[in-house]
Design a protein around this motif. Structure first.
Motif, PDB file in Angstrom:
ATOM      1  N   GLU A  51       5.016 -37.987 -21.654  1.00 48.82           N
ATOM      2  CA  GLU A  51       5.596 -39.268 -22.051  1.00 48.82           C
ATOM      3  C   GLU A  51       5.405 -40.300 -20.942  1.00 48.82           C
ATOM      4  O   GLU A  51       5.124 -39.965 -19.800  1.00 48.82           O
ATOM      5  CB  GLU A  51       7.088 -39.090 -22.361  1.00 48.82           C
ATOM      6  N   ASP A  52       5.571 -41.563 -21.306  1.00 50.43           N
ATOM      7  CA  ASP A  52       5.427 -42.645 -20.337  1.00 50.43           C
ATOM      8  C   ASP A  52       6.605 -42.745 -19.378  1.00 50.43           C
ATOM      9  O   ASP A  52       6.534 -43.447 -18.386  1.00 50.43           O
ATOM     10  CB  ASP A  52       5.268 -43.988 -21.064  1.00 50.43           C
ATOM     11  N   SER A  53       7.676 -42.053 -19.665  1.00 49.65           N
ATOM     12  CA  SER A  53       8.857 -42.106 -18.810  1.00 49.65           C
ATOM     13  C   SER A  53       8.674 -41.206 -17.585  1.00 49.65           C
ATOM     14  O   SER A  53       7.780 -40.374 -17.528  1.00 49.65           O
ATOM     15  CB  SER A  53      10.095 -41.685 -19.595  1.00 49.65           C
ATOM     16  N   ASP A  54       9.545 -41.396 -16.603  1.00 52.66           N
ATOM     17  CA  ASP A  54       9.487 -40.615 -15.368  1.00 52.66           C
ATOM     18  C   ASP A  54      10.395 -39.398 -15.447  1.00 52.66           C
ATOM     19  O   ASP A  54      11.408 -39.410 -16.156  1.00 52.66           O
ATOM     20  CB  ASP A  54       9.916 -41.469 -14.173  1.00 52.66           C
ATOM     21  N   LEU A  55      10.040 -38.380 -14.691  1.00 53.56           N
ATOM     22  CA  LEU A  55      10.861 -37.178 -14.557  1.00 53.56           C
ATOM     23  C   LEU A  55      11.319 -37.107 -13.105  1.00 53.56           C
ATOM     24  O   LEU A  55      10.497 -37.040 -12.195  1.00 53.56           O
ATOM     25  CB  LEU A  55      10.060 -35.926 -14.934  1.00 53.56           C
ATOM     26  N   HIS A  56      12.630 -37.159 -12.909  1.00 55.41           N
ATOM     27  CA  HIS A  56      13.224 -37.129 -11.574  1.00 55.41           C
ATOM     28  C   HIS A  56      13.765 -35.727 -11.322  1.00 55.41           C
ATOM     29  O   HIS A  56      14.377 -35.145 -12.214  1.00 55.41           O
ATOM     30  CB  HIS A  56      14.366 -38.143 -11.475  1.00 55.41           C
ATOM     31  N   VAL A  57      13.565 -35.212 -10.115  1.00 60.27           N
ATOM     32  CA  VAL A  57      14.009 -33.858  -9.786  1.00 60.27           C
ATOM     33  C   VAL A  57      14.864 -33.886  -8.535  1.00 60.27           C
ATOM     34  O   VAL A  57      14.499 -34.522  -7.538  1.00 60.27           O
ATOM     35  CB  VAL A  57      12.804 -32.911  -9.574  1.00 60.27           C
ATOM     36  N   ALA A  58      15.999 -33.174  -8.596  1.00 61.53           N
ATOM     37  CA  ALA A  58      16.877 -33.058  -7.431  1.00 61.53           C
ATOM     38  C   ALA A  58      17.336 -31.616  -7.283  1.00 61.53           C
ATOM     39  O   ALA A  58      17.670 -30.958  -8.267  1.00 61.53           O
ATOM     40  CB  ALA A  58      18.099 -33.961  -7.576  1.00 61.53           C
ATOM     41  N   ALA A  59      17.328 -31.140  -6.055  1.00 64.33           N
ATOM     42  CA  ALA A  59      17.904 -29.832  -5.739  1.00 64.33           C
ATOM     43  C   ALA A  59      19.296 -30.079  -5.190  1.00 64.33           C
ATOM     44  O   ALA A  59      19.471 -30.888  -4.274  1.00 64.33           O
ATOM     45  CB  ALA A  59      17.043 -29.106  -4.717  1.00 64.33           C
ATOM     46  N   ILE A  60      20.274 -29.397  -5.768  1.00 70.91           N
ATOM     47  CA  ILE A  60      21.661 -29.552  -5.322  1.00 70.91           C
ATOM     48  C   ILE A  60      22.101 -28.211  -4.751  1.00 70.91           C
ATOM     49  O   ILE A  60      22.307 -27.251  -5.486  1.00 70.91           O
ATOM     50  CB  ILE A  60      22.587 -29.989  -6.477  1.00 70.91           C
ATOM     51  N   GLY A  61      22.230 -28.153  -3.426  1.00 75.47           N
ATOM     52  CA  GLY A  61      22.499 -26.894  -2.754  1.00 75.47           C
ATOM     53  C   GLY A  61      23.946 -26.450  -2.750  1.00 75.47           C
ATOM     54  O   GLY A  61      24.233 -25.258  -2.704  1.00 75.47           O
ATOM     55  N   SER A  62      24.873 -27.400  -2.793  1.00 77.49           N
ATOM     56  CA  SER A  62      26.288 -27.024  -2.722  1.00 77.49           C
ATOM     57  C   SER A  62      27.130 -27.998  -3.540  1.00 77.49           C
ATOM     58  O   SER A  62      26.704 -29.130  -3.798  1.00 77.49           O
ATOM     59  CB  SER A  62      26.769 -27.003  -1.269  1.00 77.49           C
ATOM     60  N   PRO A  63      28.324 -27.561  -3.940  1.00 77.83           N
ATOM     61  CA  PRO A  63      29.176 -28.407  -4.777  1.00 77.83           C
ATOM     62  C   PRO A  63      29.494 -29.777  -4.167  1.00 77.83           C
ATOM     63  O   PRO A  63      29.622 -30.759  -4.901  1.00 77.83           O
ATOM     64  CB  PRO A  63      30.448 -27.577  -4.946  1.00 77.83           C
ATOM     65  N   ASP A  64      29.585 -29.869  -2.852  1.00 84.06           N
ATOM     66  CA  ASP A  64      29.928 -31.157  -2.249  1.00 84.06           C
ATOM     67  C   ASP A  64      28.776 -32.165  -2.300  1.00 84.06           C
ATOM     68  O   ASP A  64      28.963 -33.333  -1.976  1.00 84.06           O
ATOM     69  CB  ASP A  64      30.466 -30.987  -0.830  1.00 84.06           C
ATOM     70  N   GLU A  65      27.591 -31.744  -2.746  1.00 82.31           N
ATOM     71  CA  GLU A  65      26.445 -32.645  -2.888  1.00 82.31           C
ATOM     72  C   GLU A  65      26.287 -33.166  -4.314  1.00 82.31           C
ATOM     73  O   GLU A  65      25.469 -34.065  -4.549  1.00 82.31           O
ATOM     74  CB  GLU A  65      25.151 -31.913  -2.512  1.00 82.31           C
ATOM     75  N   VAL A  66      27.020 -32.613  -5.260  1.00 80.76           N
ATOM     76  CA  VAL A  66      26.789 -32.897  -6.680  1.00 80.76           C
ATOM     77  C   VAL A  66      26.878 -34.371  -7.006  1.00 80.76           C
ATOM     78  O   VAL A  66      25.925 -34.969  -7.532  1.00 80.76           O
ATOM     79  CB  VAL A  66      27.762 -32.079  -7.573  1.00 80.76           C
ATOM     80  N   ARG A  67      27.986 -34.991  -6.724  1.00 82.60           N
ATOM     81  CA  ARG A  67      28.185 -36.400  -7.113  1.00 82.60           C
ATOM     82  C   ARG A  67      27.130 -37.305  -6.470  1.00 82.60           C
ATOM     83  O   ARG A  67      26.518 -38.135  -7.143  1.00 82.60           O
ATOM     84  CB  ARG A  67      29.580 -36.882  -6.739  1.00 82.60           C
ATOM     85  N   GLU A  68      26.892 -37.134  -5.189  1.00 81.79           N
ATOM     86  CA  GLU A  68      25.930 -37.982  -4.482  1.00 81.79           C
ATOM     87  C   GLU A  68      24.512 -37.808  -5.035  1.00 81.79           C
ATOM     88  O   GLU A  68      23.805 -38.786  -5.263  1.00 81.79           O
ATOM     89  CB  GLU A  68      25.945 -37.676  -2.986  1.00 81.79           C
ATOM     90  N   GLN A  69      24.099 -36.570  -5.279  1.00 86.09           N
ATOM     91  CA  GLN A  69      22.759 -36.327  -5.803  1.00 86.09           C
ATOM     92  C   GLN A  69      22.587 -36.937  -7.191  1.00 86.09           C
ATOM     93  O   GLN A  69      21.559 -37.550  -7.487  1.00 86.09           O
ATOM     94  CB  GLN A  69      22.463 -34.821  -5.862  1.00 86.09           C
ATOM     95  N   ILE A  70      23.571 -36.757  -8.051  1.00 80.16           N
ATOM     96  CA  ILE A  70      23.484 -37.323  -9.396  1.00 80.16           C
ATOM     97  C   ILE A  70      23.477 -38.847  -9.344  1.00 80.16           C
ATOM     98  O   ILE A  70      22.689 -39.500 -10.027  1.00 80.16           O
ATOM     99  CB  ILE A  70      24.605 -36.773 -10.304  1.00 80.16           C
TER     100      ILE A  70
END
Length: 109
Positions: A51-70
């Motif tokens: 598709e013409d849209s982008d695919l973004h990928v994030a690795a979230i290593g620990s629960p305290d990173e969840v909100r910031e990564q998203i």
């Protein structure tokens, strides 16, 4: 961040969600996985890459990173894009689903 989502598909180690955050609508692949970008093709369908849209990928290593990564990923997204969240632990996965609008009872492993 007030996210609303519904489950589109259940994967072996995760869920596919359609997510709405304010005016942004996107597909999210949330899985328990090592932080290996090569694994993305195992659960994201070929059509998503074509598709013409982008695919973004994030690795979230620990629960305290969840909100910031998203928040970091969604800040850089356009409508129709998709995001992959590779969660390193069950707790990280559960927290990511909750951050994306899923109640804990809907979580799968």
């Amino acid at each position: 961040m007030n996210a609303l989502s519904h489950i589109v598909e259940t994967l072996k180690h995760g869920l596919v969600l359609d997510v709405t955050i304010e005016d942004l609508q996107f597909r999210a692949y949330v899985v328990i996985s090592p932080p290996d970008i090569n694994l993305v093709a195992d659960f994201v369908p070929r059509e998503q890459f074509e598709e013409d849209s982008d695919l973004h990928v994030a690795a979230i290593g620990s629960p305290d990173e969840v909100r910031e990564q998203i928040q970091d990923i969604t800040f850089n997204m356009n409508p129709g894009d998709a995001a992959v969240f590779l969660c390193g632990t069950q707790q990280t996965y559960s927290d990511a689903l909750e951050e994306l609008g899923q109640v804990p009872a809907d979580n799968v492993s």
